[in-house]
Structures are given as C-alpha cells and as structure tokens.
Design an enzyme around this catalytic site. Structure first.
Site, PDB file in Angstrom:
ATOM      1  N   GLY A   1       4.530   0.366  -7.342  1.00 36.35           N
ATOM      2  CA  GLY A   1       3.330  -0.080  -6.648  1.00 36.35           C
ATOM      3  C   GLY A   1       2.464  -0.963  -7.524  1.00 36.35           C
TER       4      GLY A   1
ATOM      5  N   GLY B   1       7.274   3.414  -6.482  1.00 31.03           N
ATOM      6  CA  GLY B   1       7.258   3.176  -5.050  1.00 31.03           C
ATOM      7  C   GLY B   1       8.576   2.670  -4.507  1.00 31.03           C
TER       8      GLY B   1
ATOM      9  CD  GLU C   1       5.999   7.635 -11.296  1.00 29.52           C
ATOM     10  OE1 GLU C   1       6.324   6.909 -10.341  1.00 29.52           O
ATOM     11  OE2 GLU C   1       6.848   8.297 -11.945  1.00 29.52           O
TER      12      GLU C   1
ATOM     13  CG  ASP D   1       3.057   8.246  -6.478  1.00 34.77           C
ATOM     14  OD1 ASP D   1       4.071   7.773  -7.034  1.00 34.77           O
ATOM     15  OD2 ASP D   1       2.080   7.538  -6.152  1.00 34.77           O
TER      16      ASP D   1
END
Length: 350
Positions: free
Chosen positions: A67, A118, A141, A149
């Site tokens: 992302g 993402g 991350e 996530d």
C-alpha cells in the site's frame, strides 16, 4: 478497456481482467486503486456475463509492492485528519480483501514478481493463486514499525506449524515453492505462459484445470527443511522467549532469524505475535477487524513514520524505535498503543 485511477479494467469474453497499472511504483495500491478494485469486483460478482476474474500487475517487476505507506504517514501527521483519511483507505482495502476471500466466482491471481503487503491481500485470499519463477512474496511490516494486515495475520497463522510466525517476525522473503508450501499460493506457472493461461480462460476453460495443465514443479521449499527448529523455537509464548530459543539453537538459520527479529520494531513484534495467535481461532473477517484496530493505532504511534523514514525515505537503515527494546514493551505501553484508535475513525463494515 478503461484506465481508472491506476487500474486497467476490461472484459475479455467471460473473463473480467484487472491489471494494477503503476509499474513505476511497483503497482503500490493507492486509495483510488482500492476503490476501483472494490467497486469493479462487486459489480462483476453480480454480472452473469462474468464467469471468472483475473488480477495481475503491469510491468515485469511485480504484482504489487503493497500500500501507499507514505500517504498513511503524511495523513497521520496532518493535524486536521489525524489519520482518518488513512483509516478510511484501510477500511475500504480490508473490505476488498474480505470480498476476495469470499468471492463467488473463480478469482485468479497472477502473483508474478514482487508480492508484498497489500499485494498479498488481493492475491493470497483468492481461489486460484498462481506464482512464477520470479515470485518474491513477503509481509515485511515489522521492519517499518507496522503490523501485518490485509488479512495477513489470518493467512500466516494458518501456515503449517510455526512457519507463518517465522515469516511475520523476520519479514522472510518467499519464493514460489515456499509460498505454495505455506498455503499462500496454489501452483507455479512460468511467467512466459501467462498469456496462454488467460487465452484458455477466455476460451471458457475451467480456471483450476487450466492452471493445472500449465503448472510446473516448483521444486523443494527450503523453508520446509527448517521446519523442525522453526516449530521448536517459535512455539514460545512471547517474542523474548522466541528470541532466546533462536539464540540457543545451533542452526545457522536460527541465528539469522534472531538477527532479523532484532532489527525490527519491538512493539510491532509484540503486537504481531499477539495478532497471529488470536487469528488462529478467527475467521478472515474477524482477523481483518482486529487488524483494522491495530493499523489505526500503528499509524499514530512514532514507530511507523520512523520506520518509513529509515527504510523507504532516507534509507539510512537506522530507525529509532519507541520503545527501543523488547524489555521496555510493557503492558502499559501496549495499552497506550491500543488507545490510539479513535472513535471518530471511519467504521469498518465487512
């Protein structure tokens, strides 16, 4: 064909095609791209003329590098927003990931090249997941002070044994064979045969059968050879316990893993292990809901902007974590971190 906010949207016979089209940015997802993907997939789910969906990335380097973390950092720093625009982007992205996981039609993800963050969310939840000889999949991350996530905690918590814990805490990069072994992909198809794959789908072929016909043996997965010490070391209940076990292990891979964990953000490591353990007994939607809370908190904690600065902006590789050590990640610190989610943040509706 339409080019809507960085996504090429077109129909080829019974196949709906979505191509992420920001090759200069490794097809990193923006809010506009997420909105386009979600809206298009919702429409195609109800369209009887669409029998299957294919998702891929433009350019030779990857499906998607993740992302737009710089936008999330800037928005969190904006005193007028305090991260609410970023939270809205994440809420829509998680709705997209939940839709992919429950999509009512064959969803074919071509996971060629880089697939991170993402990019994992829009591919590894699909029903037909194709990797190639160039695939490099990761959930990195913790290296930027964030927590996995996009349903990543659910995916990684459902790998064999403790492989997912190892991948999450060390930000390990997986090739095709390892992605398949971890349950994050299904088959390997050479990258130069993807046009043949799409042509067969357009001709009406069953997606699973088409992929099986073109698939090749991915070879051995090195990570599986390390399963013994990985399961033993990562079975500990805490990150300090895992680190202690890794440092006491004679395997060279264990020492490398300990070094990688030692470079990551201590608080992100603690929250990641906590999320992985909880996701084992959760649905995808429940894991996404929990990740939404953690993501909103991460955006407002100093580690996230500091990690982005050190690894992606200045690239000095010297982040100053807060707190700087695992011993300082107390229960009170965790409570302060979780207090960062605001009641006024956009609601997540899955």
């Amino acid at each position: 064909m339409t080019d809507d906010a960085g996504v090429l949207v077109r129909r080829q016979g019974p196949v709906g095609r979505l191509t992420l089209d920001r090759p200069g940015a490794l097809n990193a997802l923006t809010a506009g791209m997420i909105h386009t993907l979600l809206g298009t997939l919702e429409g195609w789910a109800e369209d009887p003329a669409v029998a299957a969906v294919v998702v891929d990335g433009a350019g030779p380097k990857g499906l998607c590098a993740g992302g737009d973390v710089r936008f999330l950092v800037d928005d969190a720093r904006d005193p007028a927003s305090r991260g609410r625009a970023g939270a809205a982007m994440l809420a829509e992205e998680y709705r997209l990931d939940a839709l992919v996981a429950r999509y009512p039609k064959p969803y074919v993800a071509l996971m060629d090249g880089v697939v991170m963050g993402g990019g994992v969310g829009i591919s590894a939840h699909g029903s037909v997941r194709v990797v190639t000889e160039r695939t490099m999949l990761a959930m990195p991350e913790v290296t930027i002070g964030y927590v996995p996530d996009v349903g990543g905690t659910w995916l990684l918590s459902h790998t064999p044994g403790e492989l997912g814990t190892h991948v999450a805490l060390t930000s390990a990069r997986l090739g095709a064979a390892e992605a398949i072994a971890c349950g994050l992909a299904d088959r390997q198809v050479p990258s130069d045969r993807h046009s043949e794959l799409v042509d067969a789908l357009v001709a009406g072929g069953d997606p699973a059968e088409v992929v099986d016909a073109l698939a090749v043996d991915p070879g051995p997965a090195p990570l599986l050879a390390d399963r013994g010490w990985i399961d033993a070391c990562y079975g500990a209940d805490t990150v300090p316990g895992i680190l202690a076990a890794l440092r006491q292990c004679d395997e060279p891979g264990a020492r490398k893993a300990a070094d990688a964990i030692g470079r990551a953000a201590p608080l992100a490591l603690v929250m990641t292990l906590r999320a992985l353990r909880a996701a084992r007994a959760a649905t995808v939607e429940e894991a996404l809901s929990a990740e939404y809370v953690t993501s909103r908190c991460s955006m407002r904690w100093p580690d996230f902007p500091e990690g982005v600065r050190a690894l992606l902006v200045d690239r000095d590789g010297a982040p100053r974590w807060s707190p700087p050590t695992l011993d300082e990640v107390t229960g009170e610190v965790v409570e302060r971190f979780l207090a960062g989610a605001l009641d006024t943040d956009p609601e997540l509706r899955l």
